[in-house]
Design a protein around this motif. Structure first.
Motif, PDB file in Angstrom:
ATOM      1  N   SER A  34      -6.652   0.727  -1.684  1.00 12.69           N
ATOM      2  CA  SER A  34      -6.615   1.020  -0.349  1.00 12.69           C
ATOM      3  C   SER A  34      -7.736   1.471   0.212  1.00 12.69           C
ATOM      4  O   SER A  34      -7.782   1.808   1.311  1.00 12.69           O
ATOM      5  N   SER A  35      -8.914   1.438  -0.649  1.00 13.93           N
ATOM      6  CA  SER A  35     -10.262   2.166   0.020  1.00 13.93           C
ATOM      7  C   SER A  35     -10.670   0.805   0.888  1.00 13.93           C
ATOM      8  O   SER A  35     -11.296   1.253   1.896  1.00 13.93           O
ATOM      9  N   ALA A  38      -6.282   4.620   5.702  1.00 20.71           N
ATOM     10  CA  ALA A  38      -7.087   5.346   4.330  1.00 20.71           C
ATOM     11  C   ALA A  38      -8.489   4.729   4.539  1.00 20.71           C
ATOM     12  O   ALA A  38      -8.949   3.861   4.371  1.00 20.71           O
ATOM     13  N   LEU A  41       0.877  -1.325   0.020  1.00 27.06           N
ATOM     14  CA  LEU A  41      -0.015   0.056  -0.060  1.00 27.06           C
ATOM     15  C   LEU A  41       0.872   1.202  -0.281  1.00 27.06           C
ATOM     16  O   LEU A  41       1.861   1.083   0.591  1.00 27.06           O
ATOM     17  N   PRO A  42       0.403   2.193  -0.634  1.00 29.26           N
ATOM     18  CA  PRO A  42       1.257   3.419  -0.788  1.00 29.26           C
ATOM     19  C   PRO A  42       1.805   3.927   0.905  1.00 29.26           C
ATOM     20  O   PRO A  42       0.692   3.916   1.615  1.00 29.26           O
ATOM     21  N   ASP A  78      -7.109   6.020  -2.460  1.00 29.58           N
ATOM     22  CA  ASP A  78      -6.027   6.804  -2.283  1.00 29.58           C
ATOM     23  C   ASP A  78      -6.036   8.134  -2.949  1.00 29.58           C
ATOM     24  O   ASP A  78      -6.348   8.381  -3.961  1.00 29.58           O
ATOM     25  N   TRP A 107       1.855   6.937   1.649  1.00 29.65           N
ATOM     26  CA  TRP A 107       1.336   8.308   1.887  1.00 29.65           C
ATOM     27  C   TRP A 107       0.092   8.433   2.424  1.00 29.65           C
ATOM     28  O   TRP A 107      -0.665   9.443   2.809  1.00 29.65           O
ATOM     29  N   GLY A 108      -0.351   7.268   2.884  1.00 30.91           N
ATOM     30  CA  GLY A 108      -1.840   7.370   3.581  1.00 30.91           C
ATOM     31  C   GLY A 108      -1.695   8.071   4.716  1.00 30.91           C
ATOM     32  O   GLY A 108      -2.555   9.250   4.715  1.00 30.91           O
ATOM     33  N   THR A 119      -2.327   2.479   7.861  1.00 34.94           N
ATOM     34  CA  THR A 119      -2.305   3.944   7.101  1.00 34.94           C
ATOM     35  C   THR A 119      -3.685   4.501   7.120  1.00 34.94           C
ATOM     36  O   THR A 119      -3.830   5.801   6.863  1.00 34.94           O
ATOM     37  N   ALA A 176      -5.543   3.081  -7.220  1.00 37.83           N
ATOM     38  CA  ALA A 176      -6.120   3.934  -6.203  1.00 37.83           C
ATOM     39  C   ALA A 176      -7.198   3.245  -5.405  1.00 37.83           C
ATOM     40  O   ALA A 176      -7.334   3.475  -3.968  1.00 37.83           O
TER      41      ALA A 176
END
Lengths: 515, 506, 124, 312, 129
Positions: free
Chosen positions: E58-59, E71, D120-121, E75, D123-124, E69, E55
């Motif tokens: 990560s939802s 999120a 996962l990126p 993203d 920058w979350g 994270t 994107a």
């Protein structure tokens, strides 16, 4: 001091962009003045960056204060400094040339028909220069894509300034350039998926731990194909010659000299910085090497068969591009045993910067001649040298740089490439270099010699067409400004020879910030 | 100290002369001539200043700037170093450049493109002087290629189809040679590190020859092949006769002094200062080179015999005479090396005299063929005297410089392991006589041409010999005799050559 | 959310989709521009209304129902204006087109308002 | 498991993409592209990214397809157009080769996608923490106008320079901006007078909603450009706007963005850095002017599609 | 929340790759300019589709990664990139469209062979048929 350097890193990109925006509002003559002022100031900003890199450390600018994974950092390492300096030199000379000889910027359409000179040149050129600087200093993968796209689109628009016959090549160039950028973006997406970050340095750190190299390899090959299209490597080179020869006089040196280098810098960033060289990448490097060799030979042979000056010079660009890719197999083999001379990397950069200066001068001269005589057919330009001695001298000096004869950066590049090849026991590289040098001498001689020597009037043989064999009448007498323009091109020729002595200085510069 | 800057000043002097002359308009003849001659005179004076410093005190002024990066950080420099051999060749070219400039000013009066001619002319001399002062292989290569570039416009000066073709042929040969030398230099640098010219051969080249003789020999062949193009060794000589199309001063300076001598000078450098005579001898590469040189000597003279044009005959005689130097250097004996090196200068002086006279004959009498020289003795007495002295020098008769060098070469051949070379010298001298004496006979004793065949009504009357052309020719003839007579003076060419030979064999 | 409301919503949406298919069938089958316009504006708009009503019922929230109504009204306005423009233009050009010219399906049918359902059988 | 809706949508996207690529007639191709735009908007809604769906609907489907249809209608096929480059010998060779290597590439990339264990990126988290001091609540607008403001600046410069390029291709005094459009029945002008205020209102709402919820400069720019185009087609006299206002509007977005970015270095901060207390004001002004720039740029693209007389 | 199984995203990734390759192959082969411009846009859409699919990853991530994270939605950065990509797509399509208009306008005048029957071409006064 670091305050100024960081400021100048940002200013290098944003200042020409601001000027490009403002220049769209003002009149024709004001545009030329502002263009020249911006050129000088932007070149001024390269000085602190190059100075800082010269004494060892690579300046970094964290944009907006947001650190790496989220924000964008601009890095001014060795590679960026060398290309910034080269671009600044050529850009200032070409900008002043465009200001002095407005007819060189294309043809614009007025209700009463086509007029020489195009005011639309200025915003596009300043935007293109901003994009180039953006690409050199950027440390973020997506930012590289946006910069690449900015350079690509403005380059297409600059080609289209050349009047009716330049629209079709411009469109073909648009298709290939945008397709290349999209492939590059796919690679960036793939890397972002695997590494979770867009910053080059961080991506490299993550990729080194990942043990499954297939994703990195696929991203590398996608990016290489995309950038190969932008740089016009051989199988994807068909758009280059029509675009560069149909472009206006001052635009073709910009295209051949500067725009192609953006793709090359990104390719080097990806190969040497972003993606660690795994064993599987060797075959890709060898493929590039083979394509490079083919490019050198095909480009030179085709250049030999041209009967017009600008296509000849454009084909020589394709040949010179071959040299840069010729060094990729050496780049890879050397990388494993770090002991061997990392000559291949500095050879590519020296060849590229040498080509930037020499090709800029040669294409500017060819365009200028076409402007003055209305044609670039070599047969009909015979004896043009009598009226333009300084121009022919400049073309000769640039030809020295392109062939790679001594005291030119081309020679330093070929020397390092040859030594690296001999060091890595790759004899075929040396053979290709030798063949390329001789072929280059062949076609450049074919292009320039008839200009240089004018048979006196009583020469017996008649030209095939009925044109009288004295030099074709130049369009009107040479104004003082055009005289100054000629001297500028001579300046580029002298720069080709002058930069020949910077071989070792560039080598030390490139050591800064290397991965 | 100031001496270190002298080599750079000498090279930059001609470059600055060129920079001044190029933009000059055609009609500024007076200004151009003064600049030219001033440059030439200062150069000769500076070289004369250097002679005592270098030969007597043994100083080696040197100037170097970093040029090419090597793998491990430090850079290969561009080095200009003055040692006796360099001074020897630079002195020759400086002196003859002065005389040829005077000759050229007279020869080209009223012709087009003179600014361009003299610009490239001085650039050419700058390259030659640079070449002679170069301190390592890289610098030598740089000036070697520069010489090719700069002489191309001179050979193609007249701009008609013939001279364009000749220039293209010359460029093709010279660039081919240049690429060969480049590959050789690259290979040598990679195998044995950057090579500096050192008396008695570079140390690391010697240990390379010890470790892998085959590779060292291959590199030697590459280097000599590349240099052989310019020194017109047989298989690579065909550009020289073709380049006779160029104007007389060009063929005089280029093919007597600059281009041809550059090739031979390179061979002397490679054999003596890169490999060293002993190492080359053990590698066994000297003998084949000796055979090629001998063949060239004989073949050149034979071809000269068959030529009907004066300049073509002189060209082929140059081909053979230049190989004398190679002969001397590759005979592995001190006297022979001294003979070879001194012949480098003597041949230059004699050949330039002959070319001057050929130019004079062509200019004054319009005589291009040898048959047209009949009875020239009475009509152009001074030129004919100079021509005769030059011809006697070429053959090697006693009072002239030619005799000295051939005598030295003969001595060398006797004490060297190849006595058969003496036979080659004798045969070649006979051939020289065979193609020069008939010309001399024709000039002096050829019966006056019967009035009706020769439309030139002046028949036997004297033809005006232009002074600007005559003075240089006579000067060089006098020098030929002077050098021959005063061979044993301290700074005479023979003494310097002996001094160099001792350095080589030390 | 009672079961009845769910069934009713499903029925409404099914009816809506039925009207859409009928409208599309009309588009394909009818010969000339005007009759096609007729089919499209009538059937599709009604279908849209029904689907939106069904969705509002399904979500059971008055605010959203109001929003759906607003959407429907805007859609109606758009459809009617564009239909009117197309009919007007077709009328202007009717005189120009050669009368003998049989109305072949090749006459390009341009409908500014993109229908949401993908039309497979589109004439080349 | 994949829900049937996704399966249907994916297949539909592929089908309509084929529809917009394979046919020979230009009109069918543009129609296909228009339908593809709508479908992709729905896919993005499916993938739960509302902003992008809005942007795609506004810019991608709306304006882009408008341009394409205008292009297809105004320049019907020149003779011999359409179809593949027929290779002289085997007409089917090139398409076959094309299809084969297309399929191979797809399989390879798909295989990589399936195998790659992506991470996962990173920058979350930082987005969440540093969002407050950009003065904007909505993540995407924060990224666009603060975190990666440099990208947005370059990209709006791209749009501005494309508009400049397009102006360069037309005759200098933009005279065709004033040239009358083909006559249109009365209904359209009447409807335009009704619709345009609503459109402008919608655009401004989208713009200001951007700081809290999805919306932003690009979506509102597209809506405003649509309003301008609608006015242009229904003969409302915009000559005053296009000759005097258009060029400054085009340029003001980029100029103000750079000058705002210049404020940072004045205070010793790096470029393009907004100080937390006046960050919201800076972001908002930049966003408003960007919207005008984008609207002007998109409108310019539409305007210069007409060939000036000189280029018959 | 939508019950997006992880493999739904992979499905969309595969679809985006297919669209990308389809558009690219078609771009390189077809000769008609408008068809090539559309193919270029379809390729662009393919790439953007891929980015949005990334994107979306990560939802709904239920795994530990999503927790740390934090999120909430998809993203934000990748979505911003897609919007930027969209605007660039409009830019190059606009430039391409204008270039096509100029080329075909120019080509018609030179190659104005078929006099009347070919519908009257570039001329902004012609009727909108």
């Amino acid at each position: 001091m670091t305050e100024l350097v960081e400021f100048s890193l940002g200013a290098l990109v944003l200042l020409p962009l601001l000027a490009a925006a403002v220049v769209m509002l003002i009149g024709h003559t004001a545009r030329r003045v502002l263009g020249v002022v911006t050129a000088v100031v932007t070149a001024g900003f390269t000085v602190p960056v190059v100075a800082t890199v010269a004494d060892g450390d690579a300046p970094e600018l964290v944009l907006g204060g947001f650190t790496a994974p989220l924000g964008i950092t601009l890095r001014g390492d060795g590679l960026a400094a060398v290309f910034l300096a080269g671009t600044a030199l050529i850009a200032v000379v070409l900008t002043v040339f465009a200001a002095l000889v407005p007819a060189a910027t294309g043809e614009h359409l007025t209700p009463s028909g086509w007029r020489p000179g195009h005011p639309g040149f200025w915003p596009l050129w300043l935007g293109c220069w901003a994009g180039l600087n953006g690409v050199y200093v950027s440390g973020d993968l997506f930012n590289l894509y946006v910069g690449l796209e900015l350079v690509g689109l403005t380059a297409v628009a600059l080609v289209a300034l050349g009047g009716r016959k330049s629209w079709d090549p411009a469109l073909r160039y648009l298709f290939i350039a945008v397709l290349g950028s999209l492939l590059f973006l796919t690679g960036v997406g793939l890397l972002a998926a695997v590494t979770g970050t867009l910053d080059i340095a961080q991506a490299r750190a993550v990729l080194e731990e990942v043990e499954d190299p297939t994703a990195g390899l696929l991203a590398l090959s996608l990016m290489t194909v995309g950038l190969g299209m932008k740089i016009a490597l051989v199988p994807m080179h068909r758009w280059l010659v029509p675009a560069h020869s149909a472009a206006p006089a001052v635009v073709s040196p910009i295209l051949s000299g500067l725009v192609i280098k953006a793709g090359l810098v990104i390719l080097l960033r990806v190969w040497l910085w972003a993606v660690p060289l795994v064993a599987e990448a060797i075959w890709l490097a060898w493929l590039l090497g083979a394509l490079g060799a083919i490019a050198v030979l095909v480009g030179s042979v085709l250049a030999l068969r041209q009967d017009r000056l600008k296509p000849l010079v454009a084909y020589s660009t394709i040949a010179q591009i071959g040299y840069w890719f010729l060094a990729f197999p050496l780049l890879v083999t050397e990388h494993d045993d770090a002991g061997a001379a990392p000559g291949a990397y500095s050879a590519i950069v020296a060849l590229a910067v040498g080509h930037m200066v020499a090709k800029g001068g040669l294409f500017a001269a060819a365009g200028y001649l076409k402007l003055r005589f209305g044609t670039d057919e070599i047969a009909r330009l015979r004896g043009a040298g009598a009226q333009y001695p300084a121009l022919i001298l400049a073309m000769g000096a640039c030809a020295v740089g392109l062939i790679g004869l001594p005291v030119s950066l081309g020679f330093a590049g070929k020397w390092q490439l040859a030594t690296a090849a001999v060091g890595a026991q790759q004899w075929w590289v040396v053979v290709v270099i030798a063949a390329g040098t001789l072929l280059a001498a062949g076609y450049l001689l074919r292009g320039i010699a008839p200009l240089l020597l004018q048979a006196p009037q009583e020469s017996d043989h008649q030209l095939p067409d009925t044109g009288d064999e004295t030099a074709p009448a130049a369009a009107g007498s040479k104004t003082r400004a055009e005289g100054a323009g000629e001297l500028l091109i001579l300046l580029l020729g002298v720069a080709t020879i002058g930069t020949g002595f910077l071989g070792s200085w560039i080598y030390d510069l490139l050591g800064v910030g290397l991965w | 100290m100031v001496n270190d800057l002298l080599p750079l000043i000498l090279v930059l002097l001609s470059v600055s002369v060129a920079v001044v002359i190029f933009p000059l308009p055609e009609q500024a003849a007076r200004l151009r001539s003064t600049v030219n001659i001033a440059g030439a005179v200062t150069k000769v004076v500076l070289v004369m200043l250097l002679v005592p410093v270098v030969v007597a005190e043994g100083a080696r002024p040197e100037f170097s700037i970093p040029f090419l990066p090597t793998g491990d950080g430090e850079a290969i420099p561009l080095v200009l170093r003055v040692d006796p051999l360099a001074l020897f060749f630079a002195g020759l070219s400086a002196l003859l450049w002065l005389l040829t400039t005077i000759y050229a000013i007279g020869y080209l009066k009223g012709k087009p493109n003179r600014s361009r001619f003299f610009g490239f002319f001085s650039l050419c001399v700058a390259a030659t002087v640079g070449l002679s002062f170069s301190g390592n292989l890289i610098t030598f290569l740089v000036f070697y290629e520069l010489l090719t570039l700069v002489t191309y416009p001179l050979v193609a000066h007249w701009g008609d189809e013939k001279s364009l073709q000749a220039a293209k042929l010359y460029m093709r040969y010279a660039l081919g040679g240049g690429v060969a030398v480049l590959i050789g230099v690259v290979w040598l640098t990679m195998e044995a590190g950057p090579v500096d010219f050192a008396e008695g051969g570079a140390a690391d080249v010697a240990e390379l020859a010890a470790t892998s003789p085959g590779l060292a020999a291959l590199i030697f062949v590459l280097l000599i092949g590349g240099l052989g193009v310019k020194s017109a060794l047989v298989p690579l000589h065909s550009w020289l006769p073709a380049a006779m199309v160029a104007p007389a001063p060009v063929s005089a300076l280029l093919h007597a002094v600059a281009v041809v001598k550059a090739g031979v000078f390179g061979i002397v450098r490679v054999v003596d200062d890169v490999y060293g005579i002993e190492v080359a001898w053990e590698l066994g590469v000297l003998t084949p080179l000796l055979v090629i040189a001998s063949f060239t000597v004989i073949y050149g003279s034979y071809q000269a015999l068959r030529q009907s044009e004066i300049k073509k005959r002189l060209a082929f005689s140059t081909v053979s005479q230049v190989s004398y130097v190679v002969l001397g250097v590759t005979m592995f004996s001190m006297a022979a090396t001294a003979g070879g090196v001194v012949h480098l200068v003597h041949q230059g002086i004699m050949k330039i005299t002959l070319f001057f006279c050929a130019g004079l004959f062509a200019e004054a009498m319009g005589a291009h063929k040898i048959s047209e020289l009949r009875g020239a003795g009475r009509r152009m007495p001074w030129t004919s005297v100079a021509f005769t002295i030059g011809a006697f020098g070429m053959i090697g008769l006693p009072p002239t410089a030619g005799f000295i060098s051939k005598w030295q070469l003969g001595l060398g051949a006797l004490e060297s392991p190849h006595p058969w070379v003496l036979a080659v010298l004798v045969v070649s001298s006979l051939l020289n006589a065979a193609y020069f004496l008939p010309v001399v006979w024709l000039i002096w004793f050829g019966e006056t041409p019967d009035p009706e065949t020769d439309d030139d009504a002046a028949g036997g009357t004297k033809v005006r010999e232009p002074a600007m052309l005559l003075v240089p020719a006579v000067c060089t003839a006098v020098i030929t005799v002077g050098v021959g007579v005063a061979a044993s003076l301290t700074f005479a060419p023979l003494e310097i050559a002996r001094f160099i030979a001792e350095g080589v064999f030390s | 959310m009672s079961l009845v409301a769910d069934i009713l919503a499903a029925l409404l949406i099914l009816a809506g989709t039925f009207f859409f298919t009928v409208g599309t069938l009309g588009l394909i089958r009818f010969p000339d521009v005007r009759s096609r316009l007729h089919a499209l504006t009538k059937a599709d708009n009604l279908g849209l209304g029904l689907v939106l009503a069904g969705a509002a019922l399904w979500l059971g929230d008055w605010a959203i129902a109001g929003l759906m109504l607003l959407c429907w009204i805007f859609a109606l306005a758009g459809a009617s204006v564009s239909a009117h423009v197309i009919a007007g233009l077709e009328a202007d050009h009717a005189s120009e087109r050669e009368p003998v010219h049989s109305v072949d399906p090749g006459e390009e049918q341009k409908n500014q308002e993109s229908t949401t359902t993908p039309r497979e059988g589109d004439q080349p | 498991m994949i829900s049937p809706v996704d399966l249907a949508l994916g297949a539909a996207v592929l089908l309509v993409a084929g529809l917009s690529l394979v046919p020979r007639s230009r009109l069918v191709v543009t129609m296909g592209f228009l339908a593809l735009g709508v479908l992709v908007t729905m896919v993005w809604l499916r993938l739960d990214s509302l902003d992008v769906a809005l942007a795609e609907a506004g810019i991608g489907t709306g304006l882009l397809s408008g341009l394409m249809v205008w292009l297809a209608v105004r320049s019907p096929e020149p003779p011999g157009a359409g179809g593949m480059e027929p290779s002289p010998r085997l007409p089917w060779l090139r398409p076959a080769v094309g299809v084969v290597c297309g399929a191979v590439l797809t399989v390879v990339t798909a295989a990589v996608w399936l195998r790659v264990e992506d991470r996962l990126p990173a920058w979350g988290g930082p987005v969440e923490e540093q969002l407050p001091d950009t003065g904007v609540e909505h993540g995407i607008t924060g990224v666009l106008l603060a975190f990666r403001a440099y990208d947005t600046l370059l990209e709006s410069a791209i749009l501005m320079l494309t508009a400049a390029a397009v102006m360069a291709l037309s005759s200098t005094n933009l005279h065709q901006a004033a040239a009358p459009m083909p006559p249109v029945p009365l209904a359209l002008p009447w409807a335009t007078r009704l619709l345009v205020p609503a459109l402008v209102l919608l655009g401004l709402w989208l713009l200001f909603a951007g700081s809290r919820d999805s919306g932003g400069a690009f979506q509102s720019g597209a809506v405003l450009a649509a309003a301008l185009i609608l006015m242009r087609t229904s003969h409302i006299d915009l000559r005053g706007l296009s000759t005097y206002l258009l060029r400054p509007a085009l340029v003001v977005g980029v100029v103000v963005f750079i000058l705002a970015g210049l404020v940072g270095p004045m205070l010793g901060l790096p470029w393009l850095s907004w100080d937390p207390d006046w960050a919201f004001a800076a972001v908002l002004t930049v966003e408003v002017l960007l919207t005008t720039g984008i609207a002007a740029g998109l409108y310019m693209l539409f305007l210069t599609l007409e060939n000036p007389e000189g280029v018959r | 929340m939508l019950e997006l199984g992880f493999d739904a995203i992979t499905w969309y990734l595969v679809i985006s790759t297919a669209v990308l390759m389809f558009g690219m192959v078609r771009l390189l082969l077809v000769r008609d300019l408008v068809a090539r411009l559309v193919a270029l846009d379809v390729t662009g859409l393919g790439v953007l589709l891929m980015l949005v699919a990334l994107a979306a990853r990560s939802s709904d991530e239920t795994g530990a990664q999503a927790a740390e994270t934090g999120a909430a939605g998809p993203d934000a950065v990748l979505q911003a990139l897609v919007i930027t990509g969209l605007v660039i797509a409009v830019a190059f399509t606009g430039l391409g469209a204008v270039l096509i208009r100029r080329i075909e306008g120019a080509k018609d005048t030179e190659g104005s062979d078929s006099g009347e029957e070919s519908p009257s071409t570039a001329g902004e006064r012609d009727r909108d048929d």
